[in-house]
Enzyme design. Structure first.
Site, PDB file in Angstrom:
ATOM      1  N   ASP A 162       0.838  -1.206   0.000  1.00 25.55           N
ATOM      2  CA  ASP A 162       0.000   0.000   0.000  1.00 25.55           C
ATOM      3  C   ASP A 162       0.876   1.261   0.000  1.00 25.55           C
ATOM      4  O   ASP A 162       1.964   1.271   0.578  1.00 25.55           O
ATOM      5  CB  ASP A 162      -0.892  -0.018   1.257  1.00 25.55           C
ATOM      6  CG  ASP A 162      -2.022   0.978   1.157  1.00 25.55           C
ATOM      7  OD1 ASP A 162      -2.269   1.532   0.064  1.00 25.55           O
ATOM      8  OD2 ASP A 162      -2.682   1.223   2.192  1.00 25.55           O
ATOM      9  N   HIS A 169       2.688   3.446  -9.160  1.00 26.40           N
ATOM     10  CA  HIS A 169       2.492   2.002  -9.352  1.00 26.40           C
ATOM     11  C   HIS A 169       3.723   1.377 -10.014  1.00 26.40           C
ATOM     12  O   HIS A 169       4.107   0.259  -9.684  1.00 26.40           O
ATOM     13  CB  HIS A 169       1.241   1.753 -10.201  1.00 26.40           C
ATOM     14  CG  HIS A 169      -0.033   2.153  -9.509  1.00 26.40           C
ATOM     15  ND1 HIS A 169      -0.310   1.823  -8.198  1.00 26.40           N
ATOM     16  CD2 HIS A 169      -1.119   2.866  -9.936  1.00 26.40           C
ATOM     17  CE1 HIS A 169      -1.494   2.298  -7.853  1.00 26.40           C
ATOM     18  NE2 HIS A 169      -2.000   2.951  -8.881  1.00 26.40           N
ATOM     19  N   LEU A 180      10.744 -20.723  -4.521  1.00 25.31           N
ATOM     20  CA  LEU A 180       9.841 -19.753  -3.887  1.00 25.31           C
ATOM     21  C   LEU A 180       8.521 -19.754  -4.647  1.00 25.31           C
ATOM     22  O   LEU A 180       8.512 -19.702  -5.877  1.00 25.31           O
ATOM     23  CB  LEU A 180      10.478 -18.350  -3.939  1.00 25.31           C
ATOM     24  CG  LEU A 180       9.602 -17.156  -3.556  1.00 25.31           C
ATOM     25  CD1 LEU A 180       9.173 -17.238  -2.091  1.00 25.31           C
ATOM     26  CD2 LEU A 180      10.359 -15.834  -3.792  1.00 25.31           C
TER      27      LEU A 180
END
Ligand code: FPP
Length: 249
Positions: A27, A44, A138
């Site tokens: 955020d 972004h 991962l």
């Protein structure tokens, strides 16, 4: 040795294992852009760079699962140009990061309602998932058009369909049955959920799965997030006393 690959030493010299599954609510992209007087799209874009850093750091720290909240089911309510910028960025990421992900041993999966996206984006998601299928170092889940309540409702609807078709006995439905119908079926619950930017709420992220997650809220805006911040969160996680409802003394 990079900051992320240093072992986490505690008093006494022991190195506690990394949390198995970390969820991140990324955020603060908009506030990062506003503070610089640049368009939100640049926030972004800088957020995507932070995501790249954190995926790298998580692998080095021995984290096995990373779930990233990239686009919520509520984000569709943002202005059309921001939705277009965000989905365009995510599509670009899916297309151009796959090579790097394969190199780093990352398996990528998307959770959420992918049917909400157009056929081009859906094809990109499938391509990225298929290309990284064999990787085991991962696991990275990208939550897209994701909402925890919607995910639970979809699981309940699937169970109802199975019950109506006579495939399962409603009396046999328990927590494990429902969990097997979530987007995260077969994955461990998150040990740690991090939210950046100083907001202290979950905003519909992994509502079922977070029952015993440790929650850590860090005041840094997502585009500024780096390996050091992840290490701080993991160090704080190790200071927590996890009892899972039981008593220790
Ligand atoms: C929150 O910032 C962030 C988002 C809604 C999108 C998260 C997307 C990225 C970090 C892009 C890259 C992701 C991947 C997987 C490559 P905000 O716009 O809500 O910020 P604000 O609260 O400051 O307005």
């Amino acid at each position: 040795m990079s900051a992320a690959s240093q072992p986490i030493l505690q008093a006494g010299g022991t190195t506690p294992p990394a949390p198995v599954h970390v969820g991140i609510i990324m955020d603060g992209n908009g506030r990062w852009a506003a503070a610089r007087g640049v368009p939100r799209a640049l926030g972004h874009k800088a957020g995507a760079e932070a995501t790249r850093r954190v995926v790298e750091a998580a692998g080095q720290m021995g984290i096995s699962w990373l779930t990233l909240f990239a686009f919520s089911s509520e984000n569709w309510r943002r202005p059309a140009d921001e939705v277009r910028d965000l989905t365009g960025l995510l599509r670009h990421y899916l297309r151009h990061e796959v090579g790097q992900l394969v190199e780093k041993g990352v398996r990528l999966r998307v959770i959420g309602d992918r049917s909400a996206f157009g056929p081009g984006m859906q094809a990109e998601i499938e391509r990225a998932e298929a290309a990284t299928l064999g990787n085991t170092r991962l696991n990275v889940n990208v939550a897209l058009s994701y909402g925890g309540r919607a995910e639970i409702a979809r699981a309940a609807a699937a169970l109802a369909r199975h019950a109506v078709a006579g495939e399962i006995d409603p009396a046999s439905i328990d927590e494990a049955t429902l969990a097997r119908h979530l987007d995260t079926a077969g994955m461990p619950d998150p040990d740690l959920i991090i939210r950046t930017s100083g907001e202290s709420r979950l905003s519909n992220f992994l509502l079922w799965q977070c029952a015993y997650s440790e929650l850590i809220f860090q005041p840094v805006l997502w585009p500024d997030y780096d390996a050091g911040h992840l290490r701080e969160a993991v160090a704080e996680f190790h200071r927590r006393d996890r009892r899972f409802g039981a008593r220790t003394g």
